[in-house]
Design an enzyme around this catalytic site. Structure first.
Site, PDB file in Angstrom:
ATOM      1  NE  ARG A   1      -1.976  -1.727   3.545  1.00  0.00           N
ATOM      2  CZ  ARG A   1      -2.404  -1.939   4.791  1.00  0.00           C
ATOM      3  NH1 ARG A   1      -3.641  -1.595   5.130  1.00  0.00           N
ATOM      4  NH2 ARG A   1      -1.615  -2.504   5.694  1.00  0.00           N
TER       5      ARG A   1
ATOM      6  CE  LYS B   1       0.713  -2.235   9.618  1.00  0.00           C
ATOM      7  NZ  LYS B   1      -0.484  -2.441  10.501  1.00  0.00           N
TER       8      LYS B   1
ATOM      9  CE1 TYR C   1      -5.715   2.200  10.274  1.00  0.00           C
ATOM     10  CE2 TYR C   1      -4.560   1.770   8.209  1.00  0.00           C
ATOM     11  CZ  TYR C   1      -5.741   1.971   8.903  1.00  0.00           C
ATOM     12  OH  TYR C   1      -6.945   1.939   8.240  1.00  0.00           O
TER      13      TYR C   1
ATOM     14  CG  HIS D   1      -2.149  -1.056  15.109  1.00  0.00           C
ATOM     15  ND1 HIS D   1      -3.492  -1.184  15.383  1.00  0.00           N
ATOM     16  CD2 HIS D   1      -2.056  -0.943  13.757  1.00  0.00           C
ATOM     17  CE1 HIS D   1      -4.189  -1.155  14.263  1.00  0.00           C
ATOM     18  NE2 HIS D   1      -3.344  -0.999  13.254  1.00  0.00           N
TER      19      HIS D   1
ATOM     20  CD  GLU E   1      -3.959   2.799  15.394  1.00  0.00           C
ATOM     21  OE1 GLU E   1      -3.053   2.693  16.242  1.00  0.00           O
ATOM     22  OE2 GLU E   1      -3.755   3.225  14.232  1.00  0.00           O
TER      23      GLU E   1
ATOM     24  CG  ASP F   1      -2.380  -4.773  12.846  1.00  0.00           C
ATOM     25  OD1 ASP F   1      -1.168  -4.969  12.679  1.00  0.00           O
ATOM     26  OD2 ASP F   1      -3.161  -4.570  11.899  1.00  0.00           O
TER      27      ASP F   1
END
Length: 373
Positions: free
Chosen positions: A15, A75, A94, A96, A118, A270
């Site tokens: 991505r 990511k 993101y 996490h 998120e 994740d």
């Protein structure tokens, strides 16, 4: 604002933070965009495509980080990327963080302002920037589980939907949220014997109304969870608590009691995973076996379908990216309490309570933190 888009470097992560269409929108508003060469190759976007909409293309990530004020990724930044962050950077991606003390420490040390997709919320309390990837991951979980059930992959050799005269596989979905709903849709569509567990009766009512007799809805108690997991051919962990580590709902004893060749897909990986036996895997080496049960625990599942997932992600992130670029982080965060909920680290402090609690660290409210930006 100067916006940078580095090429993703997590294993098989194809991505990209911004599509050419998104870059065009930003450039049209007077912003500069620098993209690392081949960053968009996974979605079929060439360097020439980015240049055609006004982006500058540079050869390496260091140039992106050195010139950009805001870094837009998909990511979480890997260690080599975190080392390039400093107090002048705004990171939008993101993260996490709850199960990742090393990343959290590095981001705190950097002094960067870090907003996690998120934990951005909306007026309904939902997570709009997580939802599209949850949809992708939920659908992929069934594909991955069906493939892992094949005998050459170490599975029991059971076809998910069966055939006339032969019973279908038993699929148990833990959690009826976005991931769970999309997993159910795929599994029901393939003709599997599907059961969902959840503790919210309104969620169970909604799922029952949507899928009818094709789906069994069970209130999640410890006994029900144990009985259903042990008897399942495929278990999909679709548990999410905003910003926090996933609870370990499936114990090692349950895994040990499952039939040999059964499969578990832990979409919650994740956030640390919802099964005691889970550990993060990669697209290069996606599965491992514990007590004859195949585990699929890839931590960036949607990265395998970048054409779908990048565009779905940009559809929801672009308005926030524009707001941050137009107004600057301090004003954009102050103007939008839902975007403010996405602030996880700022000015050397953790600003997401679930992350602070999970890591036993000090917490500063986002409102306090942005006053220092």
């Amino acid at each position: 604002m100067h916006i940078g888009v580095p090429k993703e470097i997590k294993d098989r992560e194809l991505r990209v933070g911004l599509t050419p269409n998104s870059v065009r929108e930003l450039v049209g508003r007077g912003h500069e965009v620098t993209v690392q060469t081949d960053a968009g190759i996974g979605i079929g976007a060439t360097d020439a495509d980015y240049q055609a909409v006004g982006a500058a293309v540079v050869s390496d990530a260091a140039q992106v980080f050195q010139t950009a004020e805001m870094i837009v990724k998909v990511k979480e930044p890997q260690a080599i990327e975190r080392a390039m962050l400093d107090k002048g950077h705004l990171l939008f991606t993101y993260l996490h963080l709850a199960p990742d003390p090393e990343q959290t420490r590095d981001l705190v040390t950097s002094g960067a302002t870090c907003i996690a997709y998120e934990t951005v919320t909306d007026s309904d309390g939902e997570l709009p920037l997580l939802a599209p990837m949850s949809k992708v991951a939920g659908r992929m979980a069934v594909q991955a589980g069906a493939h892992s059930l094949e005998a050459p992959q170490g599975g029991s050799g059971r076809l998910l939907g069966g055939v006339p005269g032969v019973a279908p596989a038993k699929v148990v979905v833990i959690g009826g949220g976005v991931v769970g709903r999309n997993s159910i849709e795929m599994a029901v569509g393939l003709g599997a014997d599907v059961t969902v567990l959840d503790r919210q009766t309104d969620v169970l009512d909604e799922l029952s109304a949507r899928f009818g007799p094709s789906l069994r809805t069970i209130y999640s108690t410890q006994s029900a969870l144990e009985d259903l997991v042990i008897d399942a051919d495929l278990v999909i962990g679709a548990v999410l608590i905003k910003g926090a580590k996933a609870p370990k709902l499936v114990t090692a004893d349950m895994i040990k009691a499952m039939r040999p060749g059964s499969v578990v897909v832990d979409v919650a990986i994740d956030q640390g995973g919802c099964m005691e036996t889970s550990r993060a895997t990669t697209h290069s080496d996606p599965t491992y076996v514990v007590d004859d049960v195949v585990h699929y625990c890839v931590a960036n599942m949607p990265g395998a379908v970048p054409q779908t997932s990048t565009y779905a992600l940009n559809n929801v992130t672009l308005p926030y990216t524009i707001a941050l670029a137009d107004k600057g982080a301090k004003v954009a965060l102050a103007d939008d309490p839902h975007l403010l909920n996405g602030l996880n680290v700022a000015n050397g402090a953790i600003t997401e309570p679930a992350v602070a609690e999970a890591l036993g660290a000090d917490y500063v409210t986002p409102s306090e933190a942005i006053e220092l930006l």
